[in-house]
Write a protein that holds these residues in place. Structure first.
Motif, PDB file in Angstrom:
ATOM      1  N   LEU A  11      -5.074 -10.851   2.828  1.00 58.70           N
ATOM      2  CA  LEU A  11      -4.145  -9.855   2.310  1.00 58.70           C
ATOM      3  C   LEU A  11      -3.028  -9.600   3.319  1.00 58.70           C
ATOM      4  O   LEU A  11      -3.126  -9.957   4.493  1.00 58.70           O
ATOM      5  CB  LEU A  11      -4.885  -8.559   1.986  1.00 58.70           C
ATOM      6  N   THR A  12      -1.950  -8.984   2.856  1.00 59.74           N
ATOM      7  CA  THR A  12      -0.787  -8.728   3.705  1.00 59.74           C
ATOM      8  C   THR A  12      -1.178  -7.976   4.969  1.00 59.74           C
ATOM      9  O   THR A  12      -1.913  -6.989   4.911  1.00 59.74           O
ATOM     10  CB  THR A  12       0.254  -7.911   2.928  1.00 59.74           C
ATOM     11  N   LEU A 110      -8.058  -2.114   5.039  1.00 56.19           N
ATOM     12  CA  LEU A 110      -6.731  -1.517   4.897  1.00 56.19           C
ATOM     13  C   LEU A 110      -6.263  -0.850   6.179  1.00 56.19           C
ATOM     14  O   LEU A 110      -5.111  -1.041   6.595  1.00 56.19           O
ATOM     15  CB  LEU A 110      -6.734  -0.500   3.745  1.00 56.19           C
ATOM     16  N   LEU A 135       1.454  -1.516   1.714  1.00 54.13           N
ATOM     17  CA  LEU A 135       0.345  -2.456   1.585  1.00 54.13           C
ATOM     18  C   LEU A 135      -0.394  -2.259   0.272  1.00 54.13           C
ATOM     19  O   LEU A 135      -0.767  -3.235  -0.392  1.00 54.13           O
ATOM     20  CB  LEU A 135      -0.614  -2.304   2.769  1.00 54.13           C
ATOM     21  N   ASN A 136      -0.607  -1.003  -0.116  1.00 58.97           N
ATOM     22  CA  ASN A 136      -1.281  -0.738  -1.393  1.00 58.97           C
ATOM     23  C   ASN A 136      -0.482  -1.291  -2.562  1.00 58.97           C
ATOM     24  O   ASN A 136      -1.036  -1.922  -3.476  1.00 58.97           O
ATOM     25  CB  ASN A 136      -1.509   0.761  -1.575  1.00 58.97           C
ATOM     26  N   ASP A 139      -0.624  -5.155  -2.386  1.00 65.66           N
ATOM     27  CA  ASP A 139      -1.985  -5.606  -2.711  1.00 65.66           C
ATOM     28  C   ASP A 139      -2.256  -5.542  -4.207  1.00 65.66           C
ATOM     29  O   ASP A 139      -2.778  -6.494  -4.802  1.00 65.66           O
ATOM     30  CB  ASP A 139      -3.028  -4.733  -2.009  1.00 65.66           C
ATOM     31  N   ARG A 143      -2.987  -8.597  -6.619  1.00 65.01           N
ATOM     32  CA  ARG A 143      -4.303  -8.645  -7.271  1.00 65.01           C
ATOM     33  C   ARG A 143      -4.134  -8.856  -8.777  1.00 65.01           C
ATOM     34  O   ARG A 143      -4.797  -9.714  -9.374  1.00 65.01           O
ATOM     35  CB  ARG A 143      -5.059  -7.344  -7.002  1.00 65.01           C
ATOM     36  N   PHE A 155      -9.343  -9.168  -4.087  1.00 66.10           N
ATOM     37  CA  PHE A 155     -10.094  -8.177  -3.321  1.00 66.10           C
ATOM     38  C   PHE A 155     -11.557  -8.564  -3.140  1.00 66.10           C
ATOM     39  O   PHE A 155     -12.192  -8.133  -2.182  1.00 66.10           O
ATOM     40  CB  PHE A 155     -10.036  -6.819  -4.028  1.00 66.10           C
TER      41      PHE A 155
END
Length: 225
Positions: A11-12, A110, A135-136, A139, A143, A155
């Motif tokens: 993830l980032t 996270l 980020l959220n 993500d 996703r 995830f």
């Protein structure tokens, strides 16, 4: 001499770009960034390290119908088929790639990714709250995109990966020194585990798993390479 390509994902702000570049240098491999190809397709000249802070909503809107991702994936597939000795910094290729390919996932929770984001974006004065929100947003969009396009969950789904490493615990503060220490701790473990996969070396893979239980979540060794 190794020839099999490597797809390294995470993830980032998980550290995949840092470790993909480093792994490529260690192996004498070429490094290819899916983000750089994506920005080229979009006609965006911004540096890939900072573009997400300024243009995330614009990029997500351009990607929403899937055509941009489709072109990106076709380019990556074509490069993977045509090239050897290449480390791909990318999400999708680990799942859609055909032919011999070592698939690596970097796990990072996270809050650790927030800390890494603050270090990498220090010049932009990003706050923890802004980094977490960015980020959220990124993500959740990715996703949704990969669930829609390929039916897997960024995830949760790790079964496609030969190697799953974890660095959530390795950068406890958002400082340059902590980030450097985290990279220097994980890099030799990642390199050794990658060599086990590429050499089909189950004995050393098992030994590494026992020596580094926090950093290594899984090494899958196959005799088919």
């Amino acid at each position: 001499m190794y020839t099999t390509n490597i797809a390294l994902a995470g993830l980032t702000a998980a550290g995949k770009t840092t470790h993909a570049r480093r792994l490529a240098a260690e192996l004498g491999y070429r490094y290819v960034s899916a983000t750089d190809i994506l920005l080229e397709i979009l006609g965006i000249d911004d540096a890939s390290e900072t573009v997400w802070l300024r243009r995330l909503s614009e990029i997500n809107a351009a990607r929403r119908d899937g055509s941009i991702d489709g072109e990106l994936e076709e380019r990556l597939l074509s490069m993977n088929r045509a090239c050897q000795r290449t480390v791909f910094d990318t999400w999708a290729l680990a799942w859609i790639g055909d032919g011999p390919l070592v698939r690596i996932w970097i796990e990072s929770d996270l809050e650790s990714r927030v800390r890494k984001c603050l270090v990498s974006q220090r010049g932009s004065r990003t706050s923890p709250e802004d980094a977490r929100a960015l980020l959220n947003e990124k993500d959740l969009f990715n996703r949704w995109t990969f669930q829609e396009r390929h039916g897997y969950d960024l995830f949760l789904d790790r079964q496609r990966y030969d190697l799953v490493v974890n660095n959530s615990h390795l950068i406890p503060q958002s400082t340059n020194s902590a980030a450097r220490t985290g990279v220097e701790t994980l890099a030799p473990i990642l390199n050794a585990a990658t060599a086990c996969v590429m050499d089909s070396d189950s004995a050393n893979a098992e030994a590494l798993l026992h020596r580094h239980p926090q950093e290594l979540r899984r090494i899958t060794v196959s005799n088919d390479r």
